[in-house]
Design a protein around this motif. Structure first.
Motif, PDB file in Angstrom:
ATOM      1  N   SER A 226       0.833  -1.208   0.000  1.00 34.06           N
ATOM      2  CA  SER A 226       0.000   0.000   0.000  1.00 34.06           C
ATOM      3  C   SER A 226       0.864   1.254   0.000  1.00 34.06           C
ATOM      4  O   SER A 226       2.020   1.249   0.452  1.00 34.06           O
ATOM      5  CB  SER A 226      -0.925   0.013   1.216  1.00 34.06           C
ATOM      6  N   ALA A 227       0.280   2.339  -0.486  1.00 35.00           N
ATOM      7  CA  ALA A 227       1.005   3.611  -0.521  1.00 35.00           C
ATOM      8  C   ALA A 227       1.311   4.112   0.881  1.00 35.00           C
ATOM      9  O   ALA A 227       2.374   4.701   1.127  1.00 35.00           O
ATOM     10  CB  ALA A 227       0.185   4.650  -1.297  1.00 35.00           C
ATOM     11  N   TRP A 228       0.378   3.896   1.824  1.00 33.63           N
ATOM     12  CA  TRP A 228       0.612   4.341   3.190  1.00 33.63           C
ATOM     13  C   TRP A 228       1.790   3.606   3.816  1.00 33.63           C
ATOM     14  O   TRP A 228       2.610   4.213   4.501  1.00 33.63           O
ATOM     15  CB  TRP A 228      -0.642   4.141   4.020  1.00 33.63           C
ATOM     16  N   GLU A 229       1.894   2.290   3.597  1.00 34.40           N
ATOM     17  CA  GLU A 229       3.002   1.517   4.153  1.00 34.40           C
ATOM     18  C   GLU A 229       4.331   1.963   3.558  1.00 34.40           C
ATOM     19  O   GLU A 229       5.343   2.058   4.264  1.00 34.40           O
ATOM     20  CB  GLU A 229       2.780   0.025   3.898  1.00 34.40           C
ATOM     21  N   ARG A 230       4.345   2.248   2.261  1.00 36.03           N
ATOM     22  CA  ARG A 230       5.587   2.714   1.638  1.00 36.03           C
ATOM     23  C   ARG A 230       5.970   4.095   2.172  1.00 36.03           C
ATOM     24  O   ARG A 230       7.152   4.391   2.361  1.00 36.03           O
ATOM     25  CB  ARG A 230       5.441   2.741   0.118  1.00 36.03           C
ATOM     26  N   PHE A 231       4.964   4.928   2.410  1.00 42.64           N
ATOM     27  CA  PHE A 231       5.258   6.245   2.986  1.00 42.64           C
ATOM     28  C   PHE A 231       5.808   6.104   4.404  1.00 42.64           C
ATOM     29  O   PHE A 231       6.793   6.757   4.772  1.00 42.64           O
ATOM     30  CB  PHE A 231       4.000   7.103   3.002  1.00 42.64           C
ATOM     31  N   ARG A 232       5.203   5.229   5.208  1.00 38.17           N
ATOM     32  CA  ARG A 232       5.613   5.078   6.602  1.00 38.17           C
ATOM     33  C   ARG A 232       6.982   4.431   6.738  1.00 38.17           C
ATOM     34  O   ARG A 232       7.769   4.809   7.610  1.00 38.17           O
ATOM     35  CB  ARG A 232       4.566   4.246   7.352  1.00 38.17           C
ATOM     36  N   LEU A 233       7.289   3.474   5.865  1.00 39.28           N
ATOM     37  CA  LEU A 233       8.524   2.708   6.003  1.00 39.28           C
ATOM     38  C   LEU A 233       9.689   3.289   5.208  1.00 39.28           C
ATOM     39  O   LEU A 233      10.853   3.073   5.575  1.00 39.28           O
ATOM     40  CB  LEU A 233       8.294   1.255   5.578  1.00 39.28           C
ATOM     41  N   VAL A 234       9.393   4.015   4.132  1.00 40.15           N
ATOM     42  CA  VAL A 234      10.468   4.505   3.259  1.00 40.15           C
ATOM     43  C   VAL A 234      10.497   6.033   3.215  1.00 40.15           C
ATOM     44  O   VAL A 234      11.513   6.662   3.560  1.00 40.15           O
ATOM     45  CB  VAL A 234      10.319   3.932   1.831  1.00 40.15           C
ATOM     46  N   THR A 235       9.406   6.634   2.793  1.00 39.50           N
ATOM     47  CA  THR A 235       9.417   8.076   2.525  1.00 39.50           C
ATOM     48  C   THR A 235       9.672   8.888   3.788  1.00 39.50           C
ATOM     49  O   THR A 235      10.551   9.762   3.809  1.00 39.50           O
ATOM     50  CB  THR A 235       8.079   8.498   1.896  1.00 39.50           C
ATOM     51  N   TRP A 236       8.909   8.620   4.828  1.00 41.17           N
ATOM     52  CA  TRP A 236       9.026   9.443   6.031  1.00 41.17           C
ATOM     53  C   TRP A 236      10.399   9.321   6.697  1.00 41.17           C
ATOM     54  O   TRP A 236      11.006  10.345   7.051  1.00 41.17           O
ATOM     55  CB  TRP A 236       7.909   9.087   7.000  1.00 41.17           C
ATOM     56  N   PRO A 237      10.950   8.114   6.883  1.00 42.93           N
ATOM     57  CA  PRO A 237      12.307   8.061   7.457  1.00 42.93           C
ATOM     58  C   PRO A 237      13.359   8.733   6.586  1.00 42.93           C
ATOM     59  O   PRO A 237      14.255   9.407   7.103  1.00 42.93           O
ATOM     60  CB  PRO A 237      12.571   6.552   7.588  1.00 42.93           C
ATOM     61  N   MET A 238      13.266   8.563   5.268  1.00 39.82           N
ATOM     62  CA  MET A 238      14.268   9.160   4.385  1.00 39.82           C
ATOM     63  C   MET A 238      14.126  10.674   4.281  1.00 39.82           C
ATOM     64  O   MET A 238      15.070  11.372   3.901  1.00 39.82           O
ATOM     65  CB  MET A 238      14.177   8.525   2.997  1.00 39.82           C
ATOM     66  N   LEU A 239      12.942  11.197   4.603  1.00 39.52           N
ATOM     67  CA  LEU A 239      12.731  12.645   4.605  1.00 39.52           C
ATOM     68  C   LEU A 239      13.110  13.286   5.932  1.00 39.52           C
ATOM     69  O   LEU A 239      12.857  14.478   6.119  1.00 39.52           O
ATOM     70  CB  LEU A 239      11.264  12.971   4.293  1.00 39.52           C
ATOM     71  N   GLY A 240      13.707  12.509   6.846  1.00 39.07           N
ATOM     72  CA  GLY A 240      14.042  13.046   8.159  1.00 39.07           C
ATOM     73  C   GLY A 240      14.897  14.294   8.122  1.00 39.07           C
ATOM     74  O   GLY A 240      14.539  15.320   8.722  1.00 39.07           O
ATOM     75  N   PRO A 241      16.059  14.304   7.449  1.00 42.19           N
ATOM     76  CA  PRO A 241      16.875  15.519   7.401  1.00 42.19           C
ATOM     77  C   PRO A 241      16.144  16.711   6.777  1.00 42.19           C
ATOM     78  O   PRO A 241      16.254  17.834   7.265  1.00 42.19           O
ATOM     79  CB  PRO A 241      18.081  15.096   6.555  1.00 42.19           C
ATOM     80  N   THR A 242      15.396  16.452   5.700  1.00 44.01           N
ATOM     81  CA  THR A 242      14.648  17.537   5.063  1.00 44.01           C
ATOM     82  C   THR A 242      13.586  18.091   6.000  1.00 44.01           C
ATOM     83  O   THR A 242      13.402  19.310   6.113  1.00 44.01           O
ATOM     84  CB  THR A 242      14.003  17.044   3.760  1.00 44.01           C
ATOM     85  N   THR A 243      12.871  17.206   6.676  1.00 48.58           N
ATOM     86  CA  THR A 243      11.811  17.642   7.591  1.00 48.58           C
ATOM     87  C   THR A 243      12.389  18.445   8.745  1.00 48.58           C
ATOM     88  O   THR A 243      11.807  19.455   9.170  1.00 48.58           O
ATOM     89  CB  THR A 243      11.051  16.421   8.130  1.00 48.58           C
ATOM     90  N   LEU A 244      13.528  18.022   9.271  1.00 47.12           N
ATOM     91  CA  LEU A 244      14.168  18.764  10.352  1.00 47.12           C
ATOM     92  C   LEU A 244      14.547  20.162   9.902  1.00 47.12           C
ATOM     93  O   LEU A 244      14.315  21.150  10.620  1.00 47.12           O
ATOM     94  CB  LEU A 244      15.406  18.000  10.842  1.00 47.12           C
ATOM     95  N   PHE A 245      15.128  20.277   8.720  1.00 52.67           N
ATOM     96  CA  PHE A 245      15.500  21.595   8.200  1.00 52.67           C
ATOM     97  C   PHE A 245      14.263  22.467   7.971  1.00 52.67           C
ATOM     98  O   PHE A 245      14.242  23.644   8.341  1.00 52.67           O
ATOM     99  CB  PHE A 245      16.281  21.422   6.895  1.00 52.67           C
ATOM    100  N   VAL A 246      13.223  21.884   7.375  1.00 56.19           N
ATOM    101  CA  VAL A 246      11.992  22.636   7.120  1.00 56.19           C
ATOM    102  C   VAL A 246      11.368  23.088   8.429  1.00 56.19           C
ATOM    103  O   VAL A 246      10.878  24.223   8.540  1.00 56.19           O
ATOM    104  CB  VAL A 246      11.009  21.778   6.299  1.00 56.19           C
ATOM    105  N   LEU A 247      11.352  22.229   9.422  1.00 59.39           N
ATOM    106  CA  LEU A 247      10.774  22.585  10.724  1.00 59.39           C
ATOM    107  C   LEU A 247      11.503  23.763  11.346  1.00 59.39           C
ATOM    108  O   LEU A 247      10.877  24.728  11.812  1.00 59.39           O
ATOM    109  CB  LEU A 247      10.841  21.362  11.650  1.00 59.39           C
ATOM    110  N   THR A 248      12.826  23.715  11.334  1.00 59.80           N
ATOM    111  CA  THR A 248      13.604  24.793  11.945  1.00 59.80           C
ATOM    112  C   THR A 248      13.408  26.106  11.203  1.00 59.80           C
ATOM    113  O   THR A 248      13.163  27.154  11.820  1.00 59.80           O
ATOM    114  CB  THR A 248      15.089  24.417  11.965  1.00 59.80           C
TER     115      THR A 248
END
Length: 322
Positions: A226-248
């Motif tokens: 499912s798309a949600w599982e791929r987002f939870r297992l792949v996309t979200w962890p790999m977007l960690g550095p980007t998300t941290l920068f965007v948050l700051t």
């Protein structure tokens, strides 16, 4: 006869010749290193001067003024210690500005980040119109804030504004968005989300592009169809550095809100939309109390430094840099 010609074969003679060669080359190396150092300083001097004149010296001046009673145009000033900060603790206007700033950051930061992430996922999943959508959503970032604020003032006008006109068509009396104490901060926060959405969108799109496509195929093989599982297992962890920068970046940009408040509400009604930077501006350039304004500036800098500390000390440890 030269020593090198007489003693060409013995090892001690070869060592002596090598030592003489090294010693003769040392001054040339020192001259070359000195020249490189002078060139480096000459190239870096404009940046160093700009840092000192535009950032470091004004910051030091603000720190010193925060402990004085200096007023703009006054011939002299007196050192008053922590009196400005004790006045801040008693000032209801400052407390209101601080609460409004915290509210603005608390609404704009998650709203703009989640909205930008959702739009980035939709654009990345599409096959057509990616460039068009990127340009459309990035438009608020490159637009003049004053011009856009004027457009929002028309859109949110209680009588002639298109938003209330649409609400009247469905039988709802729209409020005075920018003139009511109940809705003014929500209206400014909505404008703030709109302003930050395009900037965050571009950053998330860059982060999504950097994720290898093979990881999605591997996740699907491993039982994540499912798309949600791929987002939870792949996309979200790999977007960690980007998300941290965007948050700051988003939190710092939200704390610095000033333009829309100045153009649309001037802190009203009854200081219901007063924020830290606008309060600092009023105290310094309307009431000419530069010492008190500098104290507000130090509070603002402390908040920014706290956000930077939160990034480097707390959130950065939970980010996966794969």
């Amino acid at each position: 006869m030269p020593a090198a010609a007489v003693c060409a074969t013995p090892p001690w003679c070869r060592s002596r010749a090598l030592s003489e060669a090294v010693l003769s080359a040392a001054p040339a190396r020192r001259e070359g290193a000195t020249g490189e150092a002078l060139t480096a300083w000459a190239l870096g001097l404009p940046a160093v001067l700009a840092y000192l004149v535009l950032l470091l010296l004004p910051t030091l001046a603000a720190i010193l003024l925060a402990f004085t009673d200096y007023e703009l145009g006054a011939p002299a000033f007196a050192w008053i210690g922590l009196d400005n900060f004790s006045e801040l603790l008693r000032d209801r206007g400052f407390a209101q500005a601080l609460r409004n700033t915290v509210f603005y950051v608390a609404v704009v930061t998650p709203g703009s980040i989640l909205g930008a992430l959702a739009l980035a996922l939709l654009i990345e999943a599409g096959t057509r119109g990616r460039t068009l959508f990127r340009a459309v959503f990035f438009l608020p970032v490159v637009s003049l804030t004053v011009a856009m604020a004027s457009a929002w003032q028309y859109l949110l006008h209680p009588s002639i504004g298109p938003l209330n006109a649409v609400l009247r068509q469905v039988g709802i009396d729209g409020p005075a968005w920018l003139s009511s104490s109940d809705t003014v901060m929500w209206s400014l926060a909505a404008i703030g989300i709109w302003e930050n959405l395009g900037f965050n969108l571009v950053l998330f799109l860059a982060g999504l592009t950097a994720i290898p496509r093979e990881m999605y195929a591997a996740a699907e093989v491993d039982g994540a169809p499912s798309a949600w599982e791929r987002f939870r297992l792949v996309t979200w962890p790999m977007l960690g550095p980007t998300t941290l920068f965007v948050l700051t970046i988003t939190m710092i940009r939200s704390v610095r809100v000033f333009d829309t408040v100045k153009v649309l509400t001037q802190g009203g009604p009854n200081r219901a939309s007063e924020v830290l930077l606008h309060a600092m501006y009023l105290e310094g350039f309307t009431y000419f109390r530069l010492g008190y304004s500098a104290a507000i500036t130090l509070v603002f800098l402390a908040i920014v430094l706290a956000l930077m500390w939160l990034q480097t000390r707390v959130l950065d440890k939970r980010v996966h840099y794969g």
